[in-house]
Write a protein that holds these residues in place. Structure first.
Motif, PDB file in Angstrom:
ATOM      1  N   ALA A  30      -5.646   0.986  -8.715  1.00 48.35           N
ATOM      2  CA  ALA A  30      -4.226   0.019  -7.988  1.00 48.35           C
ATOM      3  C   ALA A  30      -2.976   0.276  -8.179  1.00 48.35           C
ATOM      4  O   ALA A  30      -1.739   0.444  -7.612  1.00 48.35           O
ATOM      5  CB  ALA A  30      -5.015  -1.641  -8.079  1.00 48.35           C
ATOM      6  N   ILE A  31      -2.776   0.728  -9.509  1.00 48.11           N
ATOM      7  CA  ILE A  31      -2.244   0.790 -10.252  1.00 48.11           C
ATOM      8  C   ILE A  31      -1.505   2.048  -9.714  1.00 48.11           C
ATOM      9  O   ILE A  31      -0.212   2.868  -9.251  1.00 48.11           O
ATOM     10  CB  ILE A  31      -2.054   1.283 -12.092  1.00 48.11           C
ATOM     11  N   ALA A  32      -2.037   3.241  -9.734  1.00 49.15           N
ATOM     12  CA  ALA A  32      -2.014   4.447  -8.896  1.00 49.15           C
ATOM     13  C   ALA A  32      -1.145   4.282  -7.742  1.00 49.15           C
ATOM     14  O   ALA A  32      -0.279   4.909  -7.084  1.00 49.15           O
ATOM     15  CB  ALA A  32      -2.835   5.502  -9.037  1.00 49.15           C
ATOM     16  N   SER A  33      -1.533   3.253  -7.036  1.00 42.12           N
ATOM     17  CA  SER A  33      -1.417   3.038  -4.936  1.00 42.12           C
ATOM     18  C   SER A  33      -0.115   2.836  -5.677  1.00 42.12           C
ATOM     19  O   SER A  33       1.391   3.168  -4.722  1.00 42.12           O
ATOM     20  CB  SER A  33      -2.406   2.159  -4.151  1.00 42.12           C
ATOM     21  N   VAL A  34       0.196   1.202  -6.309  1.00 43.16           N
ATOM     22  CA  VAL A  34       1.284   0.933  -6.227  1.00 43.16           C
ATOM     23  C   VAL A  34       2.337   0.870  -7.033  1.00 43.16           C
ATOM     24  O   VAL A  34       3.087   1.366  -6.326  1.00 43.16           O
ATOM     25  CB  VAL A  34       1.474  -0.449  -7.159  1.00 43.16           C
ATOM     26  N   CYS A  35       1.918   2.207  -7.939  1.00 37.82           N
ATOM     27  CA  CYS A  35       3.616   2.718  -8.667  1.00 37.82           C
ATOM     28  C   CYS A  35       3.925   4.626  -7.569  1.00 37.82           C
ATOM     29  O   CYS A  35       5.380   4.574  -7.631  1.00 37.82           O
ATOM     30  CB  CYS A  35       2.653   3.818  -9.899  1.00 37.82           C
ATOM     31  N   LEU A  36       3.158   5.267  -7.045  1.00 34.11           N
ATOM     32  CA  LEU A  36       2.791   5.828  -6.300  1.00 34.11           C
ATOM     33  C   LEU A  36       3.351   5.876  -4.332  1.00 34.11           C
ATOM     34  O   LEU A  36       4.752   6.295  -4.563  1.00 34.11           O
ATOM     35  CB  LEU A  36       1.829   6.941  -6.055  1.00 34.11           C
ATOM     36  N   SER A  37       3.725   4.059  -4.416  1.00 35.53           N
ATOM     37  CA  SER A  37       4.418   3.751  -3.330  1.00 35.53           C
ATOM     38  C   SER A  37       5.453   3.108  -3.730  1.00 35.53           C
ATOM     39  O   SER A  37       6.510   3.551  -3.256  1.00 35.53           O
ATOM     40  CB  SER A  37       3.243   3.019  -2.728  1.00 35.53           C
ATOM     41  N   HIS A  38       5.440   3.081  -4.882  1.00 34.84           N
ATOM     42  CA  HIS A  38       6.753   1.777  -5.090  1.00 34.84           C
ATOM     43  C   HIS A  38       8.330   2.705  -6.466  1.00 34.84           C
ATOM     44  O   HIS A  38       9.222   2.886  -5.968  1.00 34.84           O
ATOM     45  CB  HIS A  38       6.571   1.040  -6.151  1.00 34.84           C
ATOM     46  N   GLY A  39       7.134   3.923  -6.450  1.00 33.58           N
ATOM     47  CA  GLY A  39       8.360   4.859  -7.220  1.00 33.58           C
ATOM     48  C   GLY A  39       9.232   5.538  -6.169  1.00 33.58           C
ATOM     49  O   GLY A  39      10.570   5.562  -6.188  1.00 33.58           O
ATOM     50  N   PRO A  40       8.692   6.153  -5.444  1.00 37.75           N
ATOM     51  CA  PRO A  40       9.784   6.458  -3.798  1.00 37.75           C
ATOM     52  C   PRO A  40      10.463   5.926  -3.307  1.00 37.75           C
ATOM     53  O   PRO A  40      11.643   5.847  -3.260  1.00 37.75           O
ATOM     54  CB  PRO A  40       9.466   7.025  -3.028  1.00 37.75           C
ATOM     55  N   ALA A  41      10.252   4.610  -3.105  1.00 36.22           N
ATOM     56  CA  ALA A  41      11.224   3.245  -2.638  1.00 36.22           C
ATOM     57  C   ALA A  41      12.292   3.229  -4.080  1.00 36.22           C
ATOM     58  O   ALA A  41      13.366   3.208  -3.536  1.00 36.22           O
ATOM     59  CB  ALA A  41      10.523   2.094  -2.441  1.00 36.22           C
ATOM     60  N   LEU A  42      12.405   2.964  -4.831  1.00 35.87           N
ATOM     61  CA  LEU A  42      12.672   3.395  -6.204  1.00 35.87           C
ATOM     62  C   LEU A  42      13.889   4.088  -6.217  1.00 35.87           C
ATOM     63  O   LEU A  42      15.248   4.151  -6.951  1.00 35.87           O
ATOM     64  CB  LEU A  42      12.274   2.868  -6.991  1.00 35.87           C
ATOM     65  N   LEU A  43      13.782   5.562  -6.077  1.00 36.94           N
ATOM     66  CA  LEU A  43      14.401   6.692  -5.380  1.00 36.94           C
ATOM     67  C   LEU A  43      15.320   6.297  -4.928  1.00 36.94           C
ATOM     68  O   LEU A  43      16.363   6.471  -5.063  1.00 36.94           O
ATOM     69  CB  LEU A  43      13.244   7.396  -5.711  1.00 36.94           C
ATOM     70  N   ALA A  44      14.859   5.983  -4.035  1.00 38.67           N
ATOM     71  CA  ALA A  44      15.894   5.536  -2.607  1.00 38.67           C
ATOM     72  C   ALA A  44      17.113   4.828  -2.889  1.00 38.67           C
ATOM     73  O   ALA A  44      18.128   4.659  -2.116  1.00 38.67           O
ATOM     74  CB  ALA A  44      14.959   5.166  -1.277  1.00 38.67           C
ATOM     75  N   LEU A  45      16.216   3.575  -3.879  1.00 41.34           N
ATOM     76  CA  LEU A  45      17.371   2.188  -3.530  1.00 41.34           C
ATOM     77  C   LEU A  45      18.320   3.120  -4.882  1.00 41.34           C
ATOM     78  O   LEU A  45      19.751   2.447  -4.562  1.00 41.34           O
ATOM     79  CB  LEU A  45      16.859   1.238  -3.680  1.00 41.34           C
ATOM     80  N   ALA A  46      17.486   3.598  -5.595  1.00 44.97           N
ATOM     81  CA  ALA A  46      19.004   4.341  -6.492  1.00 44.97           C
ATOM     82  C   ALA A  46      19.690   4.901  -6.086  1.00 44.97           C
ATOM     83  O   ALA A  46      20.701   4.730  -5.838  1.00 44.97           O
ATOM     84  CB  ALA A  46      17.616   4.885  -7.731  1.00 44.97           C
ATOM     85  N   LEU A  47      19.681   5.846  -4.997  1.00 38.58           N
ATOM     86  CA  LEU A  47      19.888   7.067  -5.015  1.00 38.58           C
ATOM     87  C   LEU A  47      20.834   6.384  -3.517  1.00 38.58           C
ATOM     88  O   LEU A  47      22.361   6.755  -3.136  1.00 38.58           O
ATOM     89  CB  LEU A  47      19.328   8.525  -3.779  1.00 38.58           C
TER      90      LEU A  47
END
Length: 116
Positions: A30-47
């Motif tokens: 669950a940690i892997a799934s949540v982090c690997l899906s939200h990490g790219p979303a955070l990247l997009a929001l940061a950019l």
């Protein structure tokens, strides 16, 4: 937020590796799934930074993801919750962040400015 995106992605990869090497672990998966899906979303929001509302959504998404992952990690390795309702609070924060993101996009579309 960009740093949180990187950390979230790294945690996701580490959790996936730990889950595959230590056997079946629902928490690590669950940690892997949540982090690997939200990490790219955070990247997009940061950019795409620049909007107060997108920044708020990103910070809430980062906080919710961190809290959710920390609670599951604490359960996995220490055998107890971080604090009562930590995972549901983190999950709720992630849901609200996604709704805030959608709302921001809808409002920006109505203004037809093309920016958030």
């Amino acid at each position: 937020m960009l740093a949180m995106a990187g950390l979230t992605g790294a945690i996701g990869v580490m959790a996936a590796a730990a889950a595959s090497h230590t056997g079946e672990s629902r928490n690590l998966a669950a940690i892997a799934s949540v982090c690997l899906s939200h990490g790219p979303a955070l990247l997009a929001l940061a950019l795409y930074a620049g909007s107060t509302w997108l920044t708020r959504a990103g910070l809430l998404l980062a906080a919710g993801t961190g809290l959710f992952a920390a609670d599951l990690a604490t359960r996995e390795w220490l055998g107890h919750s971080l604090f009562p309702l930590a995972a549901p609070i983190g999950g709720g924060a992630m849901i609200i962040a996604w709704v805030l993101l959608a709302f921001t996009a809808i409002v920006a579309g109505r203004h037809k400015t093309g920016s958030f």
